[in-house]
Design an enzyme around this catalytic site. Structure first.
Site, PDB file in Angstrom:
ATOM      1  N   ARG A 106     -11.682   4.214  -8.438  1.00 19.33           N
ATOM      2  CA  ARG A 106     -12.081   3.371  -7.316  1.00 19.33           C
ATOM      3  C   ARG A 106     -13.591   3.505  -7.115  1.00 19.33           C
ATOM      4  NH1 ARG A 106      -7.529   5.586  -3.254  1.00 19.33           N
ATOM      5  NH2 ARG A 106      -7.864   7.436  -4.534  1.00 19.33           N
ATOM      6  N   PRO A 164      -2.760   0.289   2.867  1.00 18.83           N
ATOM      7  CA  PRO A 164      -2.885   0.673   4.277  1.00 18.83           C
ATOM      8  C   PRO A 164      -3.061   2.181   4.433  1.00 18.83           C
ATOM      9  CG  PRO A 164      -1.068  -0.851   3.961  1.00 18.83           C
ATOM     10  CD  PRO A 164      -1.535  -0.457   2.601  1.00 18.83           C
ATOM     11  N   GLU A 165      -3.944   2.566   5.354  1.00 18.03           N
ATOM     12  CA  GLU A 165      -4.155   3.971   5.672  1.00 18.03           C
ATOM     13  C   GLU A 165      -3.593   4.229   7.069  1.00 18.03           C
ATOM     14  OE1 GLU A 165      -8.117   5.383   4.681  1.00 18.03           O
ATOM     15  OE2 GLU A 165      -8.363   3.783   3.224  1.00 18.03           O
ATOM     16  N   LYS A 188       0.551   8.147   6.400  1.00 16.69           N
ATOM     17  CA  LYS A 188       0.894   6.777   6.024  1.00 16.69           C
ATOM     18  C   LYS A 188       2.407   6.555   5.985  1.00 16.69           C
ATOM     19  CE  LYS A 188      -3.024   6.962   2.824  1.00 16.69           C
ATOM     20  NZ  LYS A 188      -3.426   6.779   1.414  1.00 16.69           N
TER      21      LYS A 188
END
Length: 309
Positions: A292, A2-3, A61
């Site tokens: 990534r 989650p950001e 976050k």
């Protein structure tokens, strides 16, 4: 992971359903989910019983809930990790398969009586952290005017949706880093709350390549990045965040749908929306990046000659 928008959606849910209520009882079903609490599971439960949740606050976050009823100012910090969920449920609701911590809350009209922390991959967790004054005297984060921040979050910068955020500070921080632009945006000490998805979307909106050297950025370019970050975050919030699977949900278990509005991230091999509108054909490119991926348009986000990865 989650950001900022996803965590803000959860914060708003906690603000609506949990703030003002007292923790009547607490069960730790998996000690690994409170491993960051120095006193261990029993002390964690004993410390929380009888406390009242006064606010739900977020910086980047990081999510925390300041508590009344403790010997010193402290907050319950929730780290969602890769798969952490905070859900409000009735006591008779079926227990989730990956339920880790269950808080029984004081009654409130029309509001479920339990707050549950569910975490499939166990990278997240709950813990208590002392609150300390913010260096600039401003609010610790979004959701309360308290000039306090948990010690666990004191090292991170403000985020772009924070009223105290300033482009001057961002520009100075970027120029000091002497690294690639995306790598700097992912550094929570530069600006908090930005992860892989929204970094790619914001850089696409700002027409800048992820490998642009930060020490060559001009002030107008930093302003473009800041405005792009604010716009992307605001639109993601309006859509309830980005959910690619069932692991990210809000406190009522609903998924976000901002993934339907992505322009670059995850669109490798598809046409760039901006170039298409201009009558051009350019396909989004995927590059490996820090374990990534990065997604860019080779036409409107050209690779700089002095690229820094």
């Amino acid at each position: 992971m989650p950001e900022l928008p996803e965590v803000e959606v959860v914060r708003r849910g906690l603000d609506a359903w949990v703030v003002g209520r007292t923790v009547r009882d607490l069960e730790v079903h998996d000690p690994r989910s409170v491993r960051r609490h120095a006193g261990g599971p029993a002390d964690f439960a004993d410390s929380l019983r009888g406390t009242t949740i006064r606010h739900a606050v977020r910086r980047g976050k990081f999510l925390w809930m300041p508590l009344d009823g403790l010997p010193e100012p402290a907050a319950l910090v929730a780290h969602l990790g890769m798969s952490g969920q905070l859900l409000v449920e009735e006591p008779d609701a079926p227990r989730e398969k990956h339920l880790k911590v269950r808080l029984e809350l004081s009654p409130a009209a029309g509001k479920p009586a339990e707050l549950r922390f569910v975490d499939q991959r166990i990278f997240g967790g709950l813990f208590l952290s002392r609150l300390r004054p913010t260096p600039d005297g401003g609010p610790g984060g979004h959701g309360a005017d308290l000039p306090l921040v948990p010690e666990a979050a004191a090292h991170i910068a403000r985020d772009v949706l924070d009223p105290a955020f300033g482009t001057d500070l961002l520009h100075a921080a970027l120029r000091r880093r002497r690294t690639g632009l995306k790598r700097a945006l992912l550094d929570q000490g530069v600006v908090s709350g930005v992860g892989n998805i929204y970094a790619d979307e914001s850089l696409w909106a700002a027409r800048l390549h992820y490998a642009r050297p930060t020490d060559t950025l001009r002030r107008p370019e930093t302003e473009r990045v800041a405005e792009a970050l604010k716009d992307v975050m605001a639109r993601a919030l309006a859509a309830g965040g980005t959910s690619f699977d069932s692991l990210y949900v809000n406190v009522n278990g609903a998924s976000g749908y901002f993934d339907r509005s992505l322009n670059a991230y995850g669109r490798a091999g598809r046409e760039c929306p901006r170039c298409t509108q201009a009558g051009l054909v350019s396909l989004i490119r995927r590059d490996p990046f820090m374990g990534r991926s990065s997604y860019t348009c080779p036409a409107c986000q050209r690779t700089p000659r002095n690229a820094r990865y």
